[in-house]
Design a protein around this motif. Structure first.
Motif, PDB file in Angstrom:
ATOM      1  N   MET A   1       0.847  -1.238   0.071  1.00 34.12           N
ATOM      2  CA  MET A   1      -0.240  -0.043  -0.064  1.00 34.12           C
ATOM      3  C   MET A   1       1.026   1.200   0.153  1.00 34.12           C
ATOM      4  SD  MET A   1      -3.075   1.074   2.626  1.00 34.12           S
ATOM      5  CE  MET A   1      -3.877  -0.413   2.660  1.00 34.12           C
ATOM      6  N   GLU A   2       0.537   2.259  -1.014  1.00 35.35           N
ATOM      7  CA  GLU A   2       1.357   3.331  -1.029  1.00 35.35           C
ATOM      8  C   GLU A   2       1.096   4.423   0.171  1.00 35.35           C
ATOM      9  OE1 GLU A   2       3.574   3.997  -3.302  1.00 35.35           O
ATOM     10  OE2 GLU A   2       3.363   2.145  -4.333  1.00 35.35           O
ATOM     11  N   LEU A   3       2.008   5.360   0.470  1.00 36.27           N
ATOM     12  CA  LEU A   3       1.783   6.279   1.475  1.00 36.27           C
ATOM     13  C   LEU A   3       0.387   6.941   1.459  1.00 36.27           C
ATOM     14  CD1 LEU A   3       2.754   7.831   3.950  1.00 36.27           C
ATOM     15  CD2 LEU A   3       3.898   9.247   2.434  1.00 36.27           C
ATOM     16  N   PHE A   4       0.184   7.552   0.193  1.00 39.55           N
ATOM     17  CA  PHE A   4      -1.006   8.259   0.055  1.00 39.55           C
ATOM     18  C   PHE A   4      -2.294   7.435   0.316  1.00 39.55           C
ATOM     19  CE2 PHE A   4      -0.606   6.643  -4.151  1.00 39.55           C
ATOM     20  CZ  PHE A   4      -1.509   6.001  -4.643  1.00 39.55           C
ATOM     21  N   GLU A   5      -2.384   6.165  -0.167  1.00 40.21           N
ATOM     22  CA  GLU A   5      -3.325   5.146   0.188  1.00 40.21           C
ATOM     23  C   GLU A   5      -3.514   5.128   1.811  1.00 40.21           C
ATOM     24  OE1 GLU A   5      -3.775   2.187  -3.377  1.00 40.21           O
ATOM     25  OE2 GLU A   5      -1.630   2.207  -2.233  1.00 40.21           O
ATOM     26  N   ARG A   6      -2.474   4.977   2.393  1.00 34.78           N
ATOM     27  CA  ARG A   6      -2.449   4.712   3.984  1.00 34.78           C
ATOM     28  C   ARG A   6      -2.988   5.928   4.640  1.00 34.78           C
ATOM     29  NH1 ARG A   6       0.978   0.937   6.114  1.00 34.78           N
ATOM     30  NH2 ARG A   6       2.079  -0.443   4.170  1.00 34.78           N
ATOM     31  N   ILE A   7      -2.609   7.044   4.256  1.00 33.31           N
ATOM     32  CA  ILE A   7      -3.187   8.501   4.663  1.00 33.31           C
ATOM     33  C   ILE A   7      -4.612   8.453   4.444  1.00 33.31           C
ATOM     34  CG2 ILE A   7      -3.385  10.831   4.313  1.00 33.31           C
ATOM     35  CD1 ILE A   7      -0.394  10.915   3.773  1.00 33.31           C
ATOM     36  N   ARG A   8      -5.266   8.083   3.220  1.00 32.27           N
ATOM     37  CA  ARG A   8      -6.682   7.838   3.107  1.00 32.27           C
ATOM     38  C   ARG A   8      -7.280   6.967   4.054  1.00 32.27           C
ATOM     39  NH1 ARG A   8      -7.046   5.483  -1.570  1.00 32.27           N
ATOM     40  NH2 ARG A   8      -6.360   7.282  -2.819  1.00 32.27           N
ATOM     41  N   VAL A   9      -6.819   5.718   4.203  1.00 30.53           N
ATOM     42  CA  VAL A   9      -7.300   4.932   5.063  1.00 30.53           C
ATOM     43  C   VAL A   9      -7.518   5.361   6.648  1.00 30.53           C
ATOM     44  CG1 VAL A   9      -6.800   2.616   6.284  1.00 30.53           C
ATOM     45  CG2 VAL A   9      -6.515   2.754   3.902  1.00 30.53           C
ATOM     46  N   VAL A  10      -6.404   5.911   7.030  1.00 35.78           N
ATOM     47  CA  VAL A  10      -6.375   6.468   8.407  1.00 35.78           C
ATOM     48  C   VAL A  10      -7.433   7.890   8.493  1.00 35.78           C
ATOM     49  CG1 VAL A  10      -5.287   8.046  10.126  1.00 35.78           C
ATOM     50  CG2 VAL A  10      -3.865   5.988   8.741  1.00 35.78           C
ATOM     51  N   ARG A  11      -7.647   8.567   7.430  1.00 33.03           N
ATOM     52  CA  ARG A  11      -8.455   9.607   7.475  1.00 33.03           C
ATOM     53  C   ARG A  11      -9.855   9.000   7.579  1.00 33.03           C
ATOM     54  NH1 ARG A  11     -11.727  11.637   3.827  1.00 33.03           N
ATOM     55  NH2 ARG A  11     -10.726  10.762   2.072  1.00 33.03           N
ATOM     56  N   GLN A  12     -10.382   7.979   6.534  1.00 34.92           N
ATOM     57  CA  GLN A  12     -11.482   7.411   6.537  1.00 34.92           C
ATOM     58  C   GLN A  12     -11.984   6.904   7.799  1.00 34.92           C
ATOM     59  OE1 GLN A  12     -11.254   5.430   2.810  1.00 34.92           O
ATOM     60  NE2 GLN A  12     -12.133   7.157   1.439  1.00 34.92           N
ATOM     61  N   SER A  13     -10.952   6.004   8.476  1.00 34.73           N
ATOM     62  CA  SER A  13     -11.218   5.344   9.419  1.00 34.73           C
ATOM     63  C   SER A  13     -11.637   6.313  10.739  1.00 34.73           C
ATOM     64  CB  SER A  13     -10.152   4.411  10.055  1.00 34.73           C
ATOM     65  OG  SER A  13      -9.004   5.218  10.619  1.00 34.73           O
ATOM     66  N   LYS A  14     -11.116   7.353  10.832  1.00 32.49           N
ATOM     67  CA  LYS A  14     -11.537   8.450  11.766  1.00 32.49           C
ATOM     68  C   LYS A  14     -12.582   9.379  11.332  1.00 32.49           C
ATOM     69  CE  LYS A  14      -6.965   8.789  13.937  1.00 32.49           C
ATOM     70  NZ  LYS A  14      -7.540   8.665  15.430  1.00 32.49           N
ATOM     71  N   GLY A  15     -13.430   9.242  10.256  1.00 31.45           N
ATOM     72  CA  GLY A  15     -14.462   9.889   9.984  1.00 31.45           C
ATOM     73  C   GLY A  15     -14.120  11.459   9.550  1.00 31.45           C
ATOM     74  N   ILE A  16     -12.872  11.581   9.251  1.00 26.67           N
ATOM     75  CA  ILE A  16     -12.495  13.014   8.868  1.00 26.67           C
ATOM     76  C   ILE A  16     -12.422  13.336   7.456  1.00 26.67           C
ATOM     77  CG2 ILE A  16     -10.494  14.625   9.333  1.00 26.67           C
ATOM     78  CD1 ILE A  16      -9.882  13.126  11.728  1.00 26.67           C
ATOM     79  N   THR A  17     -13.077  14.567   7.188  1.00 26.44           N
ATOM     80  CA  THR A  17     -13.014  14.855   5.831  1.00 26.44           C
ATOM     81  C   THR A  17     -11.622  15.365   5.165  1.00 26.44           C
ATOM     82  OG1 THR A  17     -13.791  17.107   6.287  1.00 26.44           O
ATOM     83  CG2 THR A  17     -15.456  15.651   5.910  1.00 26.44           C
ATOM     84  N   GLN A  18     -11.476  15.406   3.867  1.00 24.88           N
ATOM     85  CA  GLN A  18     -10.391  15.913   3.076  1.00 24.88           C
ATOM     86  C   GLN A  18     -10.372  17.462   3.429  1.00 24.88           C
ATOM     87  OE1 GLN A  18     -10.392  15.019  -0.829  1.00 24.88           O
ATOM     88  NE2 GLN A  18      -9.417  12.835  -0.440  1.00 24.88           N
TER      89      GLN A  18
END
Length: 84
Positions: A1-18
């Motif tokens: 998994m690429e860094l940008f994908e990991r960031i997205r996973v963390v953000r989404q898991s916390k329910g935080i918007t872009q």
């Protein structure tokens, strides 16, 4: 998994918007979106700001099993709220 994908996973898991992350990091929404979609590189400084906005240590983005790590942190956070 690429860094940008990991960031997205963390953000989404916390329910935080872009939008929230972009605002907290001082990036435009468009620029942040491109970074989270792998279309622009993420500097070390930006990674630190993103981690801070998400309320996680930078190291979480480099965890081998990020999904498991996020589940553990979520469980610990819930337990702390119940105890506190």
């Amino acid at each position: 998994m690429e860094l940008f994908e990991r960031i997205r996973v963390v953000r989404q898991s916390k329910g935080i918007t872009q939008t929230f992350v972009a605002t907290e990091t001082g990036l435009t929404i468009s620029n942040y979106n491109m970074k989270e979609n792998g279309k622009r590189t993420i500097s070390a400084n930006e990674l630190e700001l993103i981690a801070k906005a998400l309320g996680v240590p930078v190291g979480i983005f480099f965890e081998e099993n990020i999904h498991e790590k996020l589940n553990i942190e979520s469980t610990l956070s819930s337990t702390r709220k119940e105890v506190g």
